[in-house]
Design a protein around this motif. Sequence first.
Motif, PDB file in Angstrom:
ATOM      1  N   HIS A 225       8.878  -0.818  -5.895  1.00 16.97           N
ATOM      2  CA  HIS A 225       9.403   0.316  -6.669  1.00 16.97           C
ATOM      3  C   HIS A 225       8.282   1.230  -7.157  1.00 16.97           C
ATOM      4  CE1 HIS A 225      11.060   2.458 -10.176  1.00 16.97           C
ATOM      5  NE2 HIS A 225      12.217   2.376  -9.544  1.00 16.97           N
ATOM      6  N   GLU A 226       7.205   0.660  -7.674  1.00 14.31           N
ATOM      7  CA  GLU A 226       6.134   1.476  -8.245  1.00 14.31           C
ATOM      8  C   GLU A 226       5.462   2.341  -7.185  1.00 14.31           C
ATOM      9  OE1 GLU A 226       3.674   3.195 -11.073  1.00 14.31           O
ATOM     10  OE2 GLU A 226       5.532   2.029 -11.279  1.00 14.31           O
ATOM     11  N   SER A 227       5.214   1.764  -6.013  1.00 14.80           N
ATOM     12  CA  SER A 227       4.606   2.554  -4.934  1.00 14.80           C
ATOM     13  C   SER A 227       5.506   3.707  -4.528  1.00 14.80           C
ATOM     14  CB  SER A 227       4.330   1.659  -3.723  1.00 14.80           C
ATOM     15  OG  SER A 227       3.343   0.692  -4.013  1.00 14.80           O
ATOM     16  N   ALA A 228       6.810   3.452  -4.464  1.00 16.31           N
ATOM     17  CA  ALA A 228       7.757   4.506  -4.104  1.00 16.31           C
ATOM     18  C   ALA A 228       7.782   5.595  -5.163  1.00 16.31           C
ATOM     19  CB  ALA A 228       9.151   3.902  -3.918  1.00 16.31           C
ATOM     20  N   TYR A 229       7.753   5.192  -6.412  1.00 17.60           N
ATOM     21  CA  TYR A 229       7.785   6.142  -7.526  1.00 17.60           C
ATOM     22  C   TYR A 229       6.549   7.049  -7.491  1.00 17.60           C
ATOM     23  CZ  TYR A 229       8.376   7.789 -12.359  1.00 17.60           C
ATOM     24  OH  TYR A 229       8.549   8.568 -13.480  1.00 17.60           O
ATOM     25  N   GLN A 230       5.377   6.436  -7.366  1.00 21.14           N
ATOM     26  CA  GLN A 230       4.135   7.207  -7.384  1.00 21.14           C
ATOM     27  C   GLN A 230       3.994   8.075  -6.131  1.00 21.14           C
ATOM     28  OE1 GLN A 230       2.234   7.559  -9.940  1.00 21.14           O
ATOM     29  NE2 GLN A 230       3.278   5.993 -11.178  1.00 21.14           N
ATOM     30  N   SER A 231       4.414   7.555  -4.988  1.00 20.07           N
ATOM     31  CA  SER A 231       4.346   8.330  -3.753  1.00 20.07           C
ATOM     32  C   SER A 231       5.231   9.567  -3.836  1.00 20.07           C
ATOM     33  CB  SER A 231       4.765   7.464  -2.565  1.00 20.07           C
ATOM     34  OG  SER A 231       4.732   8.202  -1.363  1.00 20.07           O
ATOM     35  N   THR A 232       6.404   9.415  -4.437  1.00 19.98           N
ATOM     36  CA  THR A 232       7.315  10.553  -4.588  1.00 19.98           C
ATOM     37  C   THR A 232       6.734  11.591  -5.542  1.00 19.98           C
ATOM     38  OG1 THR A 232       9.203   9.088  -4.189  1.00 19.98           O
ATOM     39  CG2 THR A 232       9.672  11.242  -5.171  1.00 19.98           C
ATOM     40  N   LEU A 233       6.141  11.140  -6.639  1.00 16.39           N
ATOM     41  CA  LEU A 233       5.504  12.081  -7.567  1.00 16.39           C
ATOM     42  C   LEU A 233       4.416  12.889  -6.863  1.00 16.39           C
ATOM     43  CD1 LEU A 233       5.148  10.040 -10.903  1.00 16.39           C
ATOM     44  CD2 LEU A 233       6.854  11.767 -10.318  1.00 16.39           C
ATOM     45  N   ALA A 234       3.664  12.212  -5.982  1.00 19.63           N
ATOM     46  CA  ALA A 234       2.607  12.914  -5.240  1.00 19.63           C
ATOM     47  C   ALA A 234       3.207  13.968  -4.309  1.00 19.63           C
ATOM     48  CB  ALA A 234       1.781  11.913  -4.446  1.00 19.63           C
ATOM     49  N   LEU A 235       4.316  13.648  -3.674  1.00 20.92           N
ATOM     50  CA  LEU A 235       4.983  14.620  -2.804  1.00 20.92           C
ATOM     51  C   LEU A 235       5.486  15.821  -3.609  1.00 20.92           C
ATOM     52  CD1 LEU A 235       7.072  12.208  -0.538  1.00 20.92           C
ATOM     53  CD2 LEU A 235       5.193  13.679   0.214  1.00 20.92           C
ATOM     54  N   LEU A 236       6.041  15.533  -4.772  1.00 19.18           N
ATOM     55  CA  LEU A 236       6.601  16.602  -5.597  1.00 19.18           C
ATOM     56  C   LEU A 236       5.530  17.494  -6.215  1.00 19.18           C
ATOM     57  CD1 LEU A 236       9.431  14.611  -7.441  1.00 19.18           C
ATOM     58  CD2 LEU A 236       9.617  16.043  -5.392  1.00 19.18           C
ATOM     59  N   SER A 237       4.298  17.000  -6.282  1.00 18.46           N
ATOM     60  CA  SER A 237       3.212  17.789  -6.870  1.00 18.46           C
ATOM     61  C   SER A 237       2.613  18.786  -5.876  1.00 18.46           C
ATOM     62  CB  SER A 237       2.108  16.860  -7.378  1.00 18.46           C
ATOM     63  OG  SER A 237       1.441  16.227  -6.294  1.00 18.46           O
ATOM     64  N   GLN A 238       3.007  18.702  -4.616  1.00 19.08           N
ATOM     65  CA  GLN A 238       2.484  19.630  -3.621  1.00 19.08           C
ATOM     66  C   GLN A 238       2.959  21.061  -3.908  1.00 19.08           C
ATOM     67  OE1 GLN A 238       3.319  18.446   0.407  1.00 19.08           O
ATOM     68  NE2 GLN A 238       2.505  16.365   0.144  1.00 19.08           N
ATOM     69  N   ASP A 239       2.114  22.027  -3.570  1.00 19.44           N
ATOM     70  CA  ASP A 239       2.502  23.426  -3.765  1.00 19.44           C
ATOM     71  C   ASP A 239       3.773  23.754  -2.984  1.00 19.44           C
ATOM     72  OD1 ASP A 239       0.332  23.847  -5.400  1.00 19.44           O
ATOM     73  OD2 ASP A 239      -0.965  24.527  -3.755  1.00 19.44           O
ATOM     74  N   ASN A 240       3.854  23.233  -1.787  1.00 21.57           N
ATOM     75  CA  ASN A 240       5.049  23.419  -0.959  1.00 21.57           C
ATOM     76  C   ASN A 240       5.751  22.066  -0.857  1.00 21.57           C
ATOM     77  OD1 ASN A 240       6.982  24.404   0.791  1.00 21.57           O
ATOM     78  ND2 ASN A 240       5.647  24.313   2.599  1.00 21.57           N
ATOM     79  N   ARG A 241       6.438  21.727  -1.934  1.00 19.94           N
ATOM     80  CA  ARG A 241       7.012  20.394  -2.017  1.00 19.94           C
ATOM     81  C   ARG A 241       8.184  20.244  -1.030  1.00 19.94           C
ATOM     82  NH1 ARG A 241       9.749  21.706  -7.758  1.00 19.94           N
ATOM     83  NH2 ARG A 241      11.780  22.411  -6.984  1.00 19.94           N
ATOM     84  N   PRO A 242       8.532  18.996  -0.680  1.00 19.95           N
ATOM     85  CA  PRO A 242       9.666  18.763   0.218  1.00 19.95           C
ATOM     86  C   PRO A 242      10.979  19.243  -0.403  1.00 19.95           C
ATOM     87  CG  PRO A 242       8.296  16.799   0.009  1.00 19.95           C
ATOM     88  CD  PRO A 242       7.835  17.755  -1.053  1.00 19.95           C
ATOM     89  N   ASP A 243      11.938  19.561   0.458  1.00 16.39           N
ATOM     90  CA  ASP A 243      13.281  19.887  -0.031  1.00 16.39           C
ATOM     91  C   ASP A 243      14.261  18.758   0.283  1.00 16.39           C
ATOM     92  OD1 ASP A 243      13.613  20.175   2.706  1.00 16.39           O
ATOM     93  OD2 ASP A 243      14.072  22.321   2.633  1.00 16.39           O
ATOM     94  N   ALA A 244      13.737  17.648   0.872  1.00 15.36           N
ATOM     95  CA  ALA A 244      14.577  16.479   1.139  1.00 15.36           C
ATOM     96  C   ALA A 244      13.683  15.265   1.344  1.00 15.36           C
ATOM     97  CB  ALA A 244      15.456  16.699   2.366  1.00 15.36           C
ATOM     98  N   ILE A 245      14.245  14.083   1.088  1.00 16.81           N
ATOM     99  CA  ILE A 245      13.530  12.823   1.301  1.00 16.81           C
ATOM    100  C   ILE A 245      14.432  11.870   2.071  1.00 16.81           C
ATOM    101  CG2 ILE A 245      12.672  10.715   0.184  1.00 16.81           C
ATOM    102  CD1 ILE A 245      11.652  12.444  -2.098  1.00 16.81           C
ATOM    103  N   LEU A 246      13.855  11.244   3.110  1.00 14.81           N
ATOM    104  CA  LEU A 246      14.494  10.130   3.806  1.00 14.81           C
ATOM    105  C   LEU A 246      13.708   8.880   3.431  1.00 14.81           C
ATOM    106  CD1 LEU A 246      16.520   9.006   5.889  1.00 14.81           C
ATOM    107  CD2 LEU A 246      14.823   9.509   7.664  1.00 14.81           C
ATOM    108  N   ALA A 247      14.382   7.924   2.779  1.00 19.24           N
ATOM    109  CA  ALA A 247      13.709   6.738   2.251  1.00 19.24           C
ATOM    110  C   ALA A 247      13.984   5.517   3.126  1.00 19.24           C
ATOM    111  CB  ALA A 247      14.169   6.459   0.821  1.00 19.24           C
ATOM    112  N   PHE A 248      12.959   4.701   3.335  1.00 19.09           N
ATOM    113  CA  PHE A 248      13.009   3.584   4.276  1.00 19.09           C
ATOM    114  C   PHE A 248      14.019   2.500   3.900  1.00 19.09           C
ATOM    115  CE2 PHE A 248      11.280  -0.747   5.086  1.00 19.09           C
ATOM    116  CZ  PHE A 248      11.598  -0.822   6.428  1.00 19.09           C
ATOM    117  N   ASN A 249      14.104   2.146   2.617  1.00 18.63           N
ATOM    118  CA  ASN A 249      15.065   1.111   2.219  1.00 18.63           C
ATOM    119  C   ASN A 249      15.491   1.330   0.782  1.00 18.63           C
ATOM    120  OD1 ASN A 249      12.937   0.173   0.670  1.00 18.63           O
ATOM    121  ND2 ASN A 249      12.836  -1.843   1.609  1.00 18.63           N
ATOM    122  N   ASP A 250      16.305   0.410   0.248  1.00 20.43           N
ATOM    123  CA  ASP A 250      16.882   0.629  -1.077  1.00 20.43           C
ATOM    124  C   ASP A 250      15.838   0.611  -2.184  1.00 20.43           C
ATOM    125  OD1 ASP A 250      16.454  -2.063  -0.685  1.00 20.43           O
ATOM    126  OD2 ASP A 250      18.445  -2.696  -1.335  1.00 20.43           O
TER     127      ASP A 250
END
Length: 335
Positions: A225-250
């Motif tokens: 969970h923690e790795s997923a949380y931190q990885s997502t925060l890093a994605l959201l901090s990008q200047d051109n952040r994603p507009d969708a996420i496909l996640a590997f598992n629950d």
Amino acid sequence: MKRTSLKDLAQKLGVSIATVSRALSGSHEVSEAMRERVRQLATDMNYRPNPFAQGLRSDSPKVIGVILPNLVTHYYASVLDGIEDYALQHGYSVVTANSHERYEMERNAVDNYISMHVKGIIACLAQDTVDYSHFKELRNMNVPLVFVARTCLPELFSSVLANDDKAAYDATQHLIANGCRRIAYIGGPNLLDSVRRRKHGYLEALKENRIPIDRSIITSIPVNHESAYQSTLALLSQDNRPDAILAFNDIILHGAFMAVKSQGLSIPQDLAIVGFSESESTAYVTPALSVIMDQSHLEGRKACEHLLRHIGGDNQVQHETVPMIFTIRESCRRK
């Protein structure tokens, strides 16, 4: 109260454990007088035989071993339920080991099952397993093995898999059809074949729609969970952040969901989310999460079916695919 053992009976009578065992089994190698003495003492001391241990010592194929990475998740619990259902219907008992996603615990489980003389094993790889020698050892010892979900050595062992690549392709196509163009993929370790298959389907959908592949939004992380949380925060901090996420598992799906919510972003308006998941909770969060669901119980039954086929003497390696189900909910509806 301490359980009475064969050793306790033997010490009380001043004879060997083997003599006590033979007497209780009615062997004529022991006199009738000794058989009666042993039976009477067993009754007096409330001795109860262990049918599980007896089954392991017998020549009848009654016990199979299962190794799964994380038994607290709904997916693996459901796989195990399917295995147990099929096994019990055919007169087999099931023993289970949780590798906790660790190679050493997986290897130890294999060693323990060899010592227990189980008649076959169903396994799902731990996320850090790169050495497959313990599985090759099973092959050399003629112990049947079937993989479920995460596999290796496909030329040697049968497997039951989901159609990961097709499911990821369909989910990515749905996101594209709903206006998403910068779709991130948060995957587990690339050494897992299921991670690679899902990534392949995702990339194929992008290529088909001529959407440039941006490696900065394709991540490979430990499954927690923690790795997923931190990885997502890093994605959201990008200047051109994603507009969708496909996640590997629950686990990754929920970590990503919590990270998006923590930033005050709106789902799916600011960012759509789809994930591979078996968790029932995905329908009850706000917004309800779109998920790609395994038919996990069926996967377990199929894995056990193949294992019992091998135990019965059929050595043909087979690979079966169980289709996944895409359940569309609020988290990716943008039109």
